[in-house]
Enzyme design. Structure first.
Site, PDB file in Angstrom:
ATOM      1  N   LYS A 106     -10.125  -0.092  -2.395  1.00 51.24           N
ATOM      2  CA  LYS A 106      -9.570  -0.113  -0.901  1.00 51.24           C
ATOM      3  C   LYS A 106     -11.504   0.471  -0.485  1.00 51.24           C
ATOM      4  O   LYS A 106     -11.920   0.946  -0.444  1.00 51.24           O
ATOM      5  CB  LYS A 106      -9.300   0.371   0.088  1.00 51.24           C
ATOM      6  CG  LYS A 106      -9.051   0.233   1.825  1.00 51.24           C
ATOM      7  CD  LYS A 106      -7.796   0.915   2.381  1.00 51.24           C
ATOM      8  CE  LYS A 106      -8.484   0.365   3.761  1.00 51.24           C
ATOM      9  NZ  LYS A 106      -6.726   1.431   4.745  1.00 51.24           N
ATOM     10  N   GLU A 117       0.906  -1.112  -0.159  1.00 48.88           N
ATOM     11  CA  GLU A 117       0.233  -0.105   0.057  1.00 48.88           C
ATOM     12  C   GLU A 117       1.182   1.196  -0.140  1.00 48.88           C
ATOM     13  O   GLU A 117       2.041   0.989   0.813  1.00 48.88           O
ATOM     14  CB  GLU A 117      -0.977   0.355   0.938  1.00 48.88           C
ATOM     15  CG  GLU A 117      -1.592   1.752   1.845  1.00 48.88           C
ATOM     16  CD  GLU A 117      -2.818   0.953   2.673  1.00 48.88           C
ATOM     17  OE1 GLU A 117      -3.686   1.629   2.830  1.00 48.88           O
ATOM     18  OE2 GLU A 117      -1.781   0.606   3.618  1.00 48.88           O
ATOM     19  N   CYS A 146      -5.042  -3.451   3.960  1.00 45.37           N
ATOM     20  CA  CYS A 146      -4.703  -2.831   5.345  1.00 45.37           C
ATOM     21  C   CYS A 146      -5.454  -3.588   6.566  1.00 45.37           C
ATOM     22  O   CYS A 146      -5.130  -4.425   6.614  1.00 45.37           O
ATOM     23  CB  CYS A 146      -4.061  -1.834   5.853  1.00 45.37           C
ATOM     24  SG  CYS A 146      -3.367  -0.534   6.826  1.00 45.37           S
TER      25      CYS A 146
END
Length: 516
Positions: free
Chosen positions: A318, A258, A368
């Protein structure tokens, strides 16, 4: 509230914290629920609230102290919110402990509280679920049966049975104590009887590149540094050189973390050329992490797949955004405070859950924070992913106080590997990066604040575990007894009010706790 109650609640929270990384004494986890039960059993709602607050503070305070790298206020605020949720829920726990078969109700209470914490407020904060510290536990395989919810239930039930067995023995109820002991043995042994997932026979060589970022940089500098992309390109060049020398096999897919790029490589020609050159070096698919531009001025935190001779072909944006990290609630009111000024605009949430196709590898990208959310991981598995990828950037959370944020994230990845029977590749900007096999074992890893790469052949999964097929049902079914128990208590309370107390108590001694 007696000192012993305070002590039990505080010790329970601290022992539960110690079961998680960075301490990692997983076998202490059942003692957390056990000591909370000791602290609240037979207490009033007010005393139970106080005990829950002490427990929550002792647990969440050290667990997420890494958040103080963003400032003391965010750490204290999130600790306070999570503690308040536990304390409010603890007010109900003494009543559930008055029911017959209370160990089951207590374990269900844990599942219900974790379900609440994982959804509210602002999308929830599942960090610190009992399951997430149990990858090394002999009962960890319960995750493949009923997911993280089942593993949390079993861990809490072990603690409940411990208290039940000890108190029964001390009360002279040897048979009840023996039943509790048998229950503990069954919970530990049963996972050994669960048949292992059949390997598909397919595998792929996976490479994870960790470019690193300078730890000494300020938070503002880390947020805008462009050298991160160059660091990852440099490490990719070293990987290509090692392949040419025959030191490592040529990977089937290469993974960057990321935020390995700080802007859209299709708009930024310099970054685009850097990525294209990295793809040419190995002549293999490359998954990058970048800030992609969308319509109407929107931006996405995304993983983008590049193929040789083709360039970018697919992306995953995301879906579970971090409040106060990737968007600011009530921006007009809060956006000017402290480090929040470093977030000039809110990211948009993605919607696609389809895997990214790189030859035989179907990458299930989880970015994440999303690794903590059951639904976000399960969606991509059910959509056909045969390899899970966690792209993450933990530099800001490890910048000063290194308190285990990266290790806690790796622990979650290990549970997901067991839960879904899939290998997991964790790609971090500054560490920890790791490769995890479907049984939750870490086969290789890179520590924090260093550059490097990992290369290993990992199994590619086919088919789904029972946990994947059941979806949210284990959480619903295992948390439901807590609601059923409370409904029973309400019914008994109404009956107590409708009948003379003395006569009613003769018929049902459980009313003693309700009328006291």
């Amino acid at each position: 509230m007696p000192v012993s109650t305070w002590a039990a609640a505080a010790l329970g929270g601290l022992l539960l914290y110690a079961s998680f990384p960075p301490v990692g004494m997983w076998f202490l986890a059942p003692l957390g629920p056990a000591l909370l039960i000791v602290a609240v059993r037979g207490r009033s709602c007010r005393a139970a609230f106080a005990a829950g607050a002490v427990f929550g503070t002792a647990f969440f305070g050290p667990l997420i102290v890494w958040l103080s790298n963003l400032g003391v206020l965010p750490w204290l605020a999130l600790t306070a919110v999570q503690t308040l949720l536990v304390a409010l829920a603890a007010m109900l726990l003494p009543r559930l402990l008055s029911l017959r078969g209370w160990p089951l109700f207590a374990a269900a209470w844990w599942v219900a509280v974790e379900a609440l914490r994982g959804r509210a407020p602002l999308g929830g904060f599942p960090w610190g679920r009992l399951a997430f510290g149990q990858a090394d536990a002999p009962w960890g395989e319960w995750a493949s049966v009923g997911g993280a919810a089942a593993l949390s239930f079993v861990t809490a039930l072990l603690g409940s049975l411990l208290v039940y067995g000890v108190t029964s023995w001390r009360g002279g109820h040897r048979r009840s104590s023996a039943v509790a002991s048998c229950g503990v043995v069954a919970l530990v042994v049963a996972p050994l009887l669960i048949p292992a997932a059949k390997p598909s026979g397919r595998s792929a060589v996976v490479a994870v590149v960790q470019g690193n970022v300078e730890r000494e940089r300020s938070l503002a500098e880390q947020a805008r540094v462009r050298g991160v992309a160059q660091n990852h390109a440099r490490q990719t060049q070293e990987l290509a050189d090692a392949v040419r020398r025959g030191e490592v096999p040529r990977p089937d897919v290469v993974l960057w973390p990321e935020n390995s790029l700080d802007s859209d490589p299709q708009r930024d020609l310099e970054l685009g050329a850097l990525v294209a050159d990295s793809v040419r070096q190995l002549d293999r698919p490359l998954l990058i992490g970048a800030i992609l531009d969308g319509p109407a001025g929107q931006s996405y935190n995304a993983g983008q797949l590049w193929l040789p001779q083709q360039g970018p072909v697919a992306s995953y944006a995301k879906r579970q955004l971090v409040p106060f990290g990737e968007y600011i609630p009530a921006r007009s009111l809060l956006g000017g405070f402290g480090a929040l000024q470093l977030i000039p605009r809110d990211f948009a949430a993605g919607s696609s859950q389809a895997p990214l196709i790189a030859g035989p590898v179907r990458l299930g990208d989880v970015i994440c924070y999303e690794i903590a959310y059951d639904g976000r991981v399960r969606d991509t598995v059910l959509a056909g992913a045969n390899l899970l990828v966690v792209q993450t950037n933990n530099a800001t959370y490890e910048r000063g106080v290194q308190a285990g944020q990266s290790e806690q994230q790796l622990a979650m990845a290990r549970i997901r590997a067991i839960e879904y029977g899939r290998s997991v590749a964790l790609a971090s900007t500054s560490g920890v990066s790791a490769l995890v096999t479907p049984d939750g074992r870490v086969s290789d890893r890179l520590g924090t604040w260093r550059g490097g790469y990992l290369v290993e052949r990992l199994p590619l999964a086919e088919g789904n575990t029972l946990a994947a097929r059941l979806g949210t049902w284990p959480e619903l079914l295992l948390g439901a007894p807590a609601l059923a128990g409370l409904a029973t208590l309400l019914r008994l309370r109404r009956r107590a009010r409708a009948n003379p107390p003395a006569a009613d108590l003769k018929r049902d001694p459980r009313l003693t706790n309700l009328l006291s």
